[in-house]
Design an enzyme around this catalytic site. Structure first.
Site, PDB file in Angstrom:
ATOM      1  N   PRO A  14     -47.123 129.329  57.819  1.00  0.00           N
ATOM      2  CA  PRO A  14     -46.382 128.230  58.445  1.00  0.00           C
ATOM      3  C   PRO A  14     -44.978 127.982  57.871  1.00  0.00           C
ATOM      4  CG  PRO A  14     -48.652 127.563  58.017  1.00  0.00           C
ATOM      5  CD  PRO A  14     -48.456 128.898  57.357  1.00  0.00           C
ATOM      6  N   THR A  65     -41.225 132.180  59.635  1.00  0.00           N
ATOM      7  CA  THR A  65     -39.891 131.569  59.681  1.00  0.00           C
ATOM      8  C   THR A  65     -39.825 130.568  58.535  1.00  0.00           C
ATOM      9  OG1 THR A  65     -39.835 131.750  62.084  1.00  0.00           O
ATOM     10  CG2 THR A  65     -38.277 130.226  61.064  1.00  0.00           C
ATOM     11  N   LYS A 119     -32.267 134.360  62.121  1.00  0.00           N
ATOM     12  CA  LYS A 119     -33.267 133.642  62.937  1.00  0.00           C
ATOM     13  C   LYS A 119     -32.849 132.186  63.173  1.00  0.00           C
ATOM     14  CE  LYS A 119     -37.311 132.067  64.399  1.00  0.00           C
ATOM     15  NZ  LYS A 119     -38.072 132.413  65.558  1.00  0.00           N
ATOM     16  N   LYS A 141     -38.648 122.407  63.917  1.00  0.00           N
ATOM     17  CA  LYS A 141     -38.741 123.010  62.577  1.00  0.00           C
ATOM     18  C   LYS A 141     -37.534 123.920  62.321  1.00  0.00           C
ATOM     19  CE  LYS A 141     -41.081 126.711  60.134  1.00  0.00           C
ATOM     20  NZ  LYS A 141     -42.073 127.769  60.097  1.00  0.00           N
TER      21      LYS A 141
HETATM   22  P1  NAD Z   1     -50.236 128.900  62.812  1.00  0.00           P
HETATM   23  O1  NAD Z   1     -50.288 127.574  62.161  1.00  0.00           O
HETATM   24  O2  NAD Z   1     -50.936 129.118  64.115  1.00  0.00           O
HETATM   25  O3  NAD Z   1     -50.781 130.030  61.800  1.00  0.00           O
HETATM   26  C1  NAD Z   1     -50.584 130.007  60.420  1.00  0.00           C
HETATM   27  C2  NAD Z   1     -51.858 130.533  59.771  1.00  0.00           C
HETATM   28  O4  NAD Z   1     -51.650 130.640  58.362  1.00  0.00           O
HETATM   29  C3  NAD Z   1     -53.063 129.601  59.966  1.00  0.00           C
HETATM   30  O5  NAD Z   1     -54.122 130.335  60.572  1.00  0.00           O
HETATM   31  C4  NAD Z   1     -53.405 129.139  58.551  1.00  0.00           C
HETATM   32  O6  NAD Z   1     -54.792 128.962  58.339  1.00  0.00           O
HETATM   33  C5  NAD Z   1     -52.866 130.305  57.725  1.00  0.00           C
HETATM   34  N1  NAD Z   1     -52.606 129.974  56.335  1.00  0.00           N
HETATM   35  C6  NAD Z   1     -51.925 128.936  55.809  1.00  0.00           C
HETATM   36  N2  NAD Z   1     -51.882 129.014  54.461  1.00  0.00           N
HETATM   37  C7  NAD Z   1     -52.568 130.137  54.126  1.00  0.00           C
HETATM   38  C8  NAD Z   1     -52.891 130.756  52.891  1.00  0.00           C
HETATM   39  N3  NAD Z   1     -52.516 130.237  51.732  1.00  0.00           N
HETATM   40  N4  NAD Z   1     -53.605 131.891  52.918  1.00  0.00           N
HETATM   41  C9  NAD Z   1     -54.021 132.441  54.092  1.00  0.00           C
HETATM   42  N5  NAD Z   1     -53.751 131.889  55.300  1.00  0.00           N
HETATM   43  C10 NAD Z   1     -53.033 130.755  55.312  1.00  0.00           C
HETATM   44  O7  NAD Z   1     -48.679 129.252  62.964  1.00  0.00           O
HETATM   45  P2  NAD Z   1     -48.009 130.327  63.944  1.00  0.00           P
HETATM   46  O8  NAD Z   1     -47.667 129.676  65.252  1.00  0.00           O
HETATM   47  O9  NAD Z   1     -48.812 131.568  63.921  1.00  0.00           O
HETATM   48  O10 NAD Z   1     -46.619 130.560  63.187  1.00  0.00           O
HETATM   49  C11 NAD Z   1     -46.526 131.350  62.013  1.00  0.00           C
HETATM   50  C12 NAD Z   1     -45.058 131.497  61.670  1.00  0.00           C
HETATM   51  O11 NAD Z   1     -44.365 132.114  62.762  1.00  0.00           O
HETATM   52  C13 NAD Z   1     -44.342 130.176  61.388  1.00  0.00           C
HETATM   53  O12 NAD Z   1     -43.474 130.345  60.315  1.00  0.00           O
HETATM   54  C14 NAD Z   1     -43.609 129.909  62.697  1.00  0.00           C
HETATM   55  O13 NAD Z   1     -42.441 129.121  62.511  1.00  0.00           O
HETATM   56  C15 NAD Z   1     -43.255 131.320  63.128  1.00  0.00           C
HETATM   57  N6  NAD Z   1     -43.052 131.498  64.561  1.00  0.00           N
HETATM   58  C16 NAD Z   1     -43.927 130.954  65.462  1.00  0.00           C
HETATM   59  C17 NAD Z   1     -43.707 131.148  66.825  1.00  0.00           C
HETATM   60  C18 NAD Z   1     -44.665 130.559  67.854  1.00  0.00           C
HETATM   61  O14 NAD Z   1     -44.329 130.571  69.043  1.00  0.00           O
HETATM   62  N7  NAD Z   1     -45.842 130.090  67.451  1.00  0.00           N
HETATM   63  C19 NAD Z   1     -42.610 131.892  67.266  1.00  0.00           C
HETATM   64  C20 NAD Z   1     -41.751 132.468  66.331  1.00  0.00           C
HETATM   65  C21 NAD Z   1     -41.984 132.261  64.976  1.00  0.00           C
END
Ligand code: NAD
Length: 290
Positions: A66, A94, A169, A244
């Site tokens: 995250p 990100t 980004k 964010k």
């Molecule tokens: P999400 O919250 O769905 O997934 C994050 C995962 O990380 C969760 O499953 C959580 O359990 C896991 N996690 C957290 N701490 C952990 C740890 N210590 N060990 C193991 N697992 C852990 O988030 P997302 O939507 O998949 O986004 C992930 C990243 O991608 C973010 O930085 C976000 O800004 C970026 N991003 C997201 C999108 C989108 O459309 N969702 C698009 C571009 C970039």
């Protein structure tokens, strides 16, 4: 094909890990969520009991977490002490530029190769393997990371030294946030001036007001290609994630003394949107507030 550790199997990481497995890699997956681990298993990954277990023997270690604090914690608690000496560390989350640079320096101090490789494209692109990666790190680290990223995306671009991927980004998304609001405003004004919105789209999309927000992601239902606007602003790129990224851009701007008035206004408008109905909507839903 290689052994790859994948940590963070959420909305984005789940699809990305599945694509690595589909390409034939031996993917050792870890997430704090049992549900996410179960999904990864069904997608062909081998679930690990901890990040350390996933990392053992891996040629590449991918993280999709995250925020900066999660990345720094996973790197400090697990990756730095347990990565194979020749492994390539790839963080696709990100996060803020400062944390990305700190992680890159800490990796280099341990003789490990690392890149920051945030993505453009949402959950659909993560599942389809059509993400764009913007990569920060040395040329040697980029060359090691590139084949793994290519297995999850359609474009992999070297942005510069460590942290440059995150810089690219947040600049891109600051531009997108401001551009989306400007596109929404233009459609709202066009409607109030009595213009047919489809006609305005037909004109502006081939004129100097054209933008990605207009032609690929039109915020007006029934106009342009199918977008979240056609599904009551569900799916797509969630407004809280845009907020964010705008906050990260504002922090970065403050840290280098850059003047970003449009970015600041976009951040304030998204803040208000997310505090209201925008919390559960796509970012183009901000048109409802104008
Ligand atoms: P999400 O919250 O769905 O997934 C994050 C995962 O990380 C969760 O499953 C959580 O359990 C896991 N996690 C957290 N701490 C952990 C740890 N210590 N060990 C193991 N697992 C852990 O988030 P997302 O939507 O998949 O986004 C992930 C990243 O991608 C973010 O930085 C976000 O800004 C970026 N991003 C997201 C999108 C989108 O459309 N969702 C698009 C571009 C970039």
């Amino acid at each position: 094909m290689a052994r790859v550790a994948f940590i963070g199997l959420g909305n984005m990481g789940g699809g990305m890990a599945a694509n690595l497995a589909k390409k034939g890699h031996d993917v050792r997956a870890f997430d704090l969520s049992a549900e996410a681990l179960d999904k990864a298993k069904k997608a062909g990954c081998l679930p690990a009991a901890s990040a350390v277990e996933a990392i053992a023997g891996a040629e590449a270690i991918v993280t999709m977490l995250p925020a900066g604090r999660h990345v720094e914690a996973v790197y400090t608690d697990s990756v730095f002490d347990h990565a194979e000496p020749g492994a390539i560390l790839i963080d696709c989350s990100t996060i803020d530029v400062d944390t990305a640079r700190r992680v890159a320096e800490a990796a280099a101090a341990r003789g490990l190769m690392a890149v920051d490789a945030p993505v453009s494209g949402g959950i659909g692109a993560a599942n389809a393997g059509t993400l764009t990666f913007m990569v920060g790190g040395s040329v040697a680290a980029f060359e090691r990371a590139e084949p793994f990223l290519a297995d999850m995306g359609k474009a992999v671009i070297h942005a510069g030294a460590g942290g440059a991927g995150q810089a690219a980004k947040i600049c891109n998304n600051m531009l997108l946030g401001a551009e989306m609001i400007a596109t929404c405003e233009a459609f709202v004004l066009a409607g109030k001036l009595g213009l047919d919105l489809q006609k305005f789209y037909d004109i502006a999309s081939v004129s100097s007001g054209q933008s990605w927000s207009m032609t690929s992601y039109c915020p007006v239902p029934g106009v342009g290609p199918e977008t979240p606007a056609d599904h009551d602003y569900q799916g797509g790129f969630a407004a809280p994630l845009m907020l964010k990224d705008l906050k990260l851009a504002m922090e970065a701007a403050a840290s280098v003394g850059a003047n970003t008035p449009m970015g600041a206004r976009a951040a304030a408008l998204y803040q208000a949107f997310v505090e209201g109905e925008g919390a559960g909507l796509d970012f183009s839903g901000i048109i409802k507030t104008l």
